[in-house]
Scaffold this motif. Structure first.
Motif, PDB file in Angstrom:
ATOM      1  N   GLU A 130      25.521 -19.677  19.130  1.00 36.30           N
ATOM      2  CA  GLU A 130      25.979 -18.311  19.398  1.00 36.30           C
ATOM      3  C   GLU A 130      24.855 -17.295  19.192  1.00 36.30           C
ATOM      4  O   GLU A 130      24.619 -16.436  20.045  1.00 36.30           O
ATOM      5  N   GLU A 131      24.165 -17.399  18.073  1.00 35.10           N
ATOM      6  CA  GLU A 131      23.067 -16.461  17.817  1.00 35.10           C
ATOM      7  C   GLU A 131      21.909 -16.676  18.789  1.00 35.10           C
ATOM      8  O   GLU A 131      21.231 -15.726  19.176  1.00 35.10           O
ATOM      9  N   SER A 132      21.693 -17.918  19.199  1.00 35.50           N
ATOM     10  CA  SER A 132      20.635 -18.194  20.169  1.00 35.50           C
ATOM     11  C   SER A 132      20.939 -17.524  21.501  1.00 35.50           C
ATOM     12  O   SER A 132      20.045 -16.942  22.133  1.00 35.50           O
ATOM     13  N   LEU A 133      22.193 -17.597  21.954  1.00 39.01           N
ATOM     14  CA  LEU A 133      22.573 -16.938  23.205  1.00 39.01           C
ATOM     15  C   LEU A 133      22.465 -15.422  23.083  1.00 39.01           C
ATOM     16  O   LEU A 133      21.995 -14.747  24.004  1.00 39.01           O
ATOM     17  N   LEU A 134      22.869 -14.882  21.953  1.00 39.92           N
ATOM     18  CA  LEU A 134      22.750 -13.450  21.711  1.00 39.92           C
ATOM     19  C   LEU A 134      21.275 -13.034  21.700  1.00 39.92           C
ATOM     20  O   LEU A 134      20.893 -12.030  22.303  1.00 39.92           O
ATOM     21  N   PHE A 135      20.454 -13.830  21.023  1.00 43.12           N
ATOM     22  CA  PHE A 135      19.018 -13.557  20.955  1.00 43.12           C
ATOM     23  C   PHE A 135      18.406 -13.577  22.358  1.00 43.12           C
ATOM     24  O   PHE A 135      17.605 -12.702  22.715  1.00 43.12           O
ATOM     25  N   THR A 136      18.811 -14.551  23.173  1.00 39.48           N
ATOM     26  CA  THR A 136      18.321 -14.649  24.545  1.00 39.48           C
ATOM     27  C   THR A 136      18.684 -13.403  25.341  1.00 39.48           C
ATOM     28  O   THR A 136      17.838 -12.820  26.035  1.00 39.48           O
ATOM     29  N   GLU A 137      19.928 -12.981  25.229  1.00 38.83           N
ATOM     30  CA  GLU A 137      20.382 -11.783  25.938  1.00 38.83           C
ATOM     31  C   GLU A 137      19.602 -10.546  25.464  1.00 38.83           C
ATOM     32  O   GLU A 137      19.160  -9.735  26.289  1.00 38.83           O
ATOM     33  N   MET A 138      19.407 -10.422  24.179  1.00 36.45           N
ATOM     34  CA  MET A 138      18.686  -9.270  23.636  1.00 36.45           C
ATOM     35  C   MET A 138      17.218  -9.288  24.062  1.00 36.45           C
ATOM     36  O   MET A 138      16.642  -8.240  24.378  1.00 36.45           O
ATOM     37  N   MET A 139      16.608 -10.462  24.097  1.00 39.74           N
ATOM     38  CA  MET A 139      15.216 -10.559  24.524  1.00 39.74           C
ATOM     39  C   MET A 139      15.068 -10.155  25.991  1.00 39.74           C
ATOM     40  O   MET A 139      14.110  -9.473  26.360  1.00 39.74           O
ATOM     41  N   ARG A 140      16.014 -10.563  26.821  1.00 43.98           N
ATOM     42  CA  ARG A 140      15.976 -10.177  28.241  1.00 43.98           C
ATOM     43  C   ARG A 140      16.093  -8.665  28.389  1.00 43.98           C
ATOM     44  O   ARG A 140      15.354  -8.040  29.153  1.00 43.98           O
ATOM     45  N   LYS A 141      17.031  -8.085  27.667  1.00 47.66           N
ATOM     46  CA  LYS A 141      17.198  -6.628  27.731  1.00 47.66           C
ATOM     47  C   LYS A 141      15.943  -5.917  27.238  1.00 47.66           C
ATOM     48  O   LYS A 141      15.513  -4.937  27.836  1.00 47.66           O
ATOM     49  N   ALA A 142      15.388  -6.410  26.147  1.00 46.95           N
ATOM     50  CA  ALA A 142      14.179  -5.799  25.598  1.00 46.95           C
ATOM     51  C   ALA A 142      13.016  -5.934  26.570  1.00 46.95           C
ATOM     52  O   ALA A 142      12.265  -4.972  26.785  1.00 46.95           O
ATOM     53  N   SER A 143      12.866  -7.101  27.186  1.00 45.77           N
ATOM     54  CA  SER A 143      11.784  -7.311  28.154  1.00 45.77           C
ATOM     55  C   SER A 143      11.936  -6.393  29.357  1.00 45.77           C
ATOM     56  O   SER A 143      10.953  -5.806  29.829  1.00 45.77           O
ATOM     57  N   ASP A 144      13.152  -6.262  29.867  1.00 44.54           N
ATOM     58  CA  ASP A 144      13.404  -5.363  30.997  1.00 44.54           C
ATOM     59  C   ASP A 144      13.032  -3.928  30.629  1.00 44.54           C
ATOM     60  O   ASP A 144      12.380  -3.222  31.395  1.00 44.54           O
ATOM     61  N   TYR A 145      13.461  -3.491  29.447  1.00 47.88           N
ATOM     62  CA  TYR A 145      13.160  -2.141  28.973  1.00 47.88           C
ATOM     63  C   TYR A 145      11.657  -1.933  28.841  1.00 47.88           C
ATOM     64  O   TYR A 145      11.109  -0.937  29.323  1.00 47.88           O
ATOM     65  N   MET A 146      10.961  -2.891  28.215  1.00 44.04           N
ATOM     66  CA  MET A 146       9.520  -2.756  27.996  1.00 44.04           C
ATOM     67  C   MET A 146       8.768  -2.726  29.329  1.00 44.04           C
ATOM     68  O   MET A 146       7.811  -1.975  29.487  1.00 44.04           O
ATOM     69  N   LEU A 147       9.201  -3.521  30.298  1.00 40.09           N
ATOM     70  CA  LEU A 147       8.560  -3.535  31.610  1.00 40.09           C
ATOM     71  C   LEU A 147       8.708  -2.169  32.281  1.00 40.09           C
ATOM     72  O   LEU A 147       7.741  -1.626  32.829  1.00 40.09           O
ATOM     73  N   LYS A 148       9.915  -1.599  32.230  1.00 38.80           N
ATOM     74  CA  LYS A 148      10.133  -0.271  32.814  1.00 38.80           C
ATOM     75  C   LYS A 148       9.276   0.780  32.108  1.00 38.80           C
ATOM     76  O   LYS A 148       8.729   1.671  32.753  1.00 38.80           O
ATOM     77  N   GLN A 149       9.168   0.686  30.787  1.00 39.27           N
ATOM     78  CA  GLN A 149       8.352   1.642  30.042  1.00 39.27           C
ATOM     79  C   GLN A 149       6.878   1.501  30.408  1.00 39.27           C
ATOM     80  O   GLN A 149       6.171   2.495  30.551  1.00 39.27           O
ATOM     81  N   GLN A 150       6.411   0.270  30.573  1.00 35.00           N
ATOM     82  CA  GLN A 150       5.016   0.042  30.970  1.00 35.00           C
ATOM     83  C   GLN A 150       4.747   0.635  32.344  1.00 35.00           C
ATOM     84  O   GLN A 150       3.717   1.261  32.563  1.00 35.00           O
ATOM     85  N   GLU A 151       5.677   0.427  33.264  1.00 29.61           N
ATOM     86  CA  GLU A 151       5.507   0.964  34.618  1.00 29.61           C
ATOM     87  C   GLU A 151       5.440   2.481  34.580  1.00 29.61           C
ATOM     88  O   GLU A 151       4.599   3.086  35.249  1.00 29.61           O
ATOM     89  N   ALA A 152       6.302   3.111  33.791  1.00 28.88           N
ATOM     90  CA  ALA A 152       6.291   4.571  33.665  1.00 28.88           C
ATOM     91  C   ALA A 152       4.980   5.036  33.012  1.00 28.88           C
ATOM     92  O   ALA A 152       4.398   6.041  33.420  1.00 28.88           O
ATOM     93  N   TYR A 153       4.533   4.306  32.033  1.00 32.11           N
ATOM     94  CA  TYR A 153       3.287   4.633  31.331  1.00 32.11           C
ATOM     95  C   TYR A 153       2.102   4.570  32.288  1.00 32.11           C
ATOM     96  O   TYR A 153       1.278   5.481  32.340  1.00 32.11           O
TER      97      TYR A 153
END
Length: 159
Positions: A130-153
């Motif tokens: 359960e925590e592994s699936l949650l961690f996976t989902e959170m990592m994907r969201k974080a990666s998407d966010y960081m990519l968008k921030q990098q593009e804006a930067y």
């Protein structure tokens, strides 16, 4: 920004950079006897050159990895000396050189993949499913966010 948000952000930043250090350790040449760039080139070739296809051109690899062609050529030279990749002339245009994994290179990538998978299976056992699936989902969201921030930067510097 509240003090609580700032504190959480600092913890998140520490955790993020610690995970980067751990990930970079997986690329350590003392573990695999290759430079991180060589591993990156091997992985790209393994995922993008079809067994029955002609192989990849250096320009294709450099473009996708966002590094210069001379850098890729340097890595290819080293990997060829280790018999992990092969160069072949393109049958349609003999001036073009194609790069593919050798059998030794395929076996090498398979061993690395199996070792890495084993490490992540251990992480799943450690965290639980359960925590592994949650961690996976959170990592994907974080990666998407960081990519968008990098593009804006980057866009901010181009303006």
């Amino acid at each position: 920004m509240t003090d609580r948000q700032k504190n959480i952000a600092m913890q998140l930043m520490e955790s993020y950079f610690q995970s980067q250090v751990s990930g970079n350790r997986m690329q350590n040449r003392s573990l695999y006897h290759q430079k991180p760039g060589e591993i990156m080139v091997l992985y790209y070739i393994s995922r993008n050159a079809k067994d029955d296809g002609p192989g990849l051109m250096v320009s294709e690899i450099s473009g996708k990895l966002n590094v210069t062609s001379p850098t890729v050529t340097h890595h290819i030279n080293s990997l060829e000396a280790q018999e992990l990749v092969e160069r072949q002339a393109d049958p349609a245009d003999r001036r073009v050189v194609r790069i593919r994994l050798s059998e030794k290179g395929k076996e090498y990538i398979q061993r690395i993949n199996e070792a890495r998978l084993g490490m992540f299976v251990g992480l799943v056992k450690h965290l639980g499913e359960e925590e592994s699936l949650l961690f996976t989902e959170m990592m994907r969201k974080a990666s998407d966010y960081m990519l968008k921030q990098q593009e804006a930067y980057i866009r901010g510097f181009e303006s």
